[in-house]
Design a protein around this motif. Structure first.
Motif, short mmCIF file in Angstrom:
data_model
loop_
_atom_site.label_atom_id
_atom_site.label_comp_id
_atom_site.label_asym_id
_atom_site.label_seq_id
_atom_site.Cartn_x
_atom_site.Cartn_y
_atom_site.Cartn_z
N VAL A 1 0.87 -1.18 0.00
CA VAL A 1 0.00 0.00 0.00
C VAL A 1 0.90 1.22 0.00
N VAL A 2 0.69 2.11 -0.96
CA VAL A 2 1.44 3.37 -0.99
C VAL A 2 0.44 4.52 -1.06
N ASN A 3 0.50 5.38 -0.07
CA ASN A 3 -0.35 6.56 -0.01
C ASN A 3 0.43 7.78 -0.49
N ILE A 4 -0.17 8.57 -1.37
CA ILE A 4 0.53 9.74 -1.88
C ILE A 4 0.17 10.94 -1.01
N SER A 5 1.15 11.36 -0.22
CA SER A 5 1.00 12.51 0.65
C SER A 5 1.52 13.75 -0.07
N LEU B 1 4.45 17.40 0.25
CA LEU B 1 5.36 18.30 0.98
C LEU B 1 4.59 19.29 1.84
N THR B 2 3.33 19.59 1.48
CA THR B 2 2.56 20.58 2.22
C THR B 2 2.27 20.17 3.66
N VAL B 3 2.53 18.90 4.02
CA VAL B 3 2.33 18.51 5.42
C VAL B 3 3.26 19.29 6.34
N LEU B 4 4.33 19.86 5.79
CA LEU B 4 5.27 20.65 6.59
C LEU B 4 4.85 22.10 6.70
N GLY B 5 3.75 22.47 6.03
CA GLY B 5 3.21 23.81 6.13
C GLY B 5 3.23 24.56 4.82
N MET B 6 2.09 25.15 4.46
CA MET B 6 1.99 25.99 3.27
C MET B 6 0.76 26.86 3.40
N GLN B 7 0.90 28.11 3.05
CA GLN B 7 -0.22 29.04 3.15
C GLN B 7 -1.39 28.60 2.28
N GLY B 8 -2.58 28.77 2.83
CA GLY B 8 -3.79 28.48 2.07
C GLY B 8 -4.15 27.02 1.95
N ARG B 9 -3.43 26.16 2.63
CA ARG B 9 -3.62 24.71 2.46
C ARG B 9 -4.15 24.05 3.73
N THR B 10 -4.99 24.73 4.46
CA THR B 10 -5.53 24.14 5.70
C THR B 10 -6.17 22.78 5.43
N TYR C 1 -6.12 20.80 2.46
CA TYR C 1 -5.30 19.86 1.71
C TYR C 1 -4.18 19.28 2.57
N ALA C 2 -3.47 20.16 3.28
CA ALA C 2 -2.36 19.68 4.10
C ALA C 2 -2.87 18.83 5.26
N SER C 3 -4.06 19.16 5.77
CA SER C 3 -4.64 18.32 6.83
C SER C 3 -4.94 16.92 6.30
N ALA C 4 -5.49 16.85 5.09
CA ALA C 4 -5.78 15.56 4.48
C ALA C 4 -4.50 14.76 4.23
N LYS C 5 -3.48 15.44 3.71
CA LYS C 5 -2.23 14.74 3.41
C LYS C 5 -1.50 14.33 4.68
N SER C 6 -1.67 15.11 5.75
CA SER C 6 -1.12 14.71 7.05
C SER C 6 -1.84 13.48 7.58
N ALA C 7 -3.15 13.43 7.35
CA ALA C 7 -3.91 12.26 7.77
C ALA C 7 -3.42 11.00 7.04
N LEU C 8 -3.03 11.14 5.78
CA LEU C 8 -2.51 9.99 5.04
C LEU C 8 -1.21 9.47 5.67
N VAL C 9 -0.40 10.37 6.19
CA VAL C 9 0.81 9.93 6.91
C VAL C 9 0.41 9.12 8.15
#
Length: 241
Positions: free
Chosen positions: A123-127, A129-138, A140-148
């Motif tokens: 199983v490979v989940n595509i997360s 770089l925005t998990v480390l922080g990016m403006q305007g990505r509340t 998207y980055a939350s979703a990608k952090s959840a994948l981690v």
């Protein structure tokens, strides 16, 4: 070489498409899911599915699981809808989380029984770089952090089954969608490049190569990990010359 069969969500373009081409070239079977399945040159079976529709997704996945013996899944589908704090619409927020997370759970659970039975799976989940922080990505980055978190949790739950679970977190990648939003010479291009020490964007095939490795026979002792493929963006900024 052992040939495998892999399911890829969001497979018609960009990283998903590049991965399908790589896997097919290596002799593996590929089944892709995408909103549009109109491209006749897909290197495998491309199925049309609206992955934002929970019931439709469940039906399509049940059918595929009955027809194919999947050895792995790449959860690649996602959506970005930027919203700065102060302008966050909760319905939009929820829709971003749902599209990034619900199909990931559904697709993984659809292929899991067969992988458990065979004692091998990837199983490979595509997360991102925005998990480390990016403006305007509340959202998207939350979703990608959840994948981690999915990756770490599922890796522990499946550690003794022969199934590994990992994430790949791409940095700015030159997909069709990225270029539509950030054409050459644009302010957006310059902004993204300023955060990449290599001073270039990743290519879909470079991200696909990392995913292909984690799907392979020789990666069986790697699980629960997130691999950043980002031109050193997650490390820091290169010194000015």
């Amino acid at each position: 070489m052992t040939t495998r069969t892999f399911l890829i969500t969001g497979a018609s373009k960009g990283i998903g498409r590049a991965l399908a081409q790589r896997l097919a070239a290596a002799g593996h079977g590929v089944v892709g899911l995408a909103r549009s399945a109109g491209q006749g040159d897909f290197p495998g079976t491309l199925i049309s599915a609206d992955l934002s529709d929970r019931a439709n997704t469940e039906q399509v996945l049940a059918d595929l699981a009955s027809r194919f013996d999947f050895d792995g899944v790449v959860n690649n589908v996602g959506a970005v809808r930027p919203q700065p704090l102060g302008e966050i619409d909760l319905d939009t927020f929820d829709s971003v989380l749902a599209l990034n997370l619900h199909p990931t759970i559904q697709a993984t659970q659809a292929v899991l029984p067969g992988m458990r039975q065979r004692g091998w799976g990837r199983v490979v989940n595509i997360s991102s770089l925005t998990v480390l922080g990016m403006q305007g990505r509340t959202a998207y980055a939350s979703a990608k952090s959840a994948l981690v978190n999915f990756t770490r949790t599922w890796a522990l739950e499946l550690a003794k089954t022969g199934i590994t679970v990992n994430s790949v977190a791409p940095g700015p990648t030159e997909t069709e969608l990225f270029r539509e939003n950030n054409p050459p010479g644009s302010e957006g291009e310059a902004r993204y490049l300023s955060g990449v020490p290599m001073d270039r964007f990743g290519q879909p095939d470079e991200i696909a190569a990392a995913i292909e490795f984690l799907l392979g026979e020789h990666s069986g002792y790697i699980t629960g990990q997130t691999l950043f493929v980002d031109g050193a963006s997650s490390v820091g900024r290169a010194a000015f010359s």
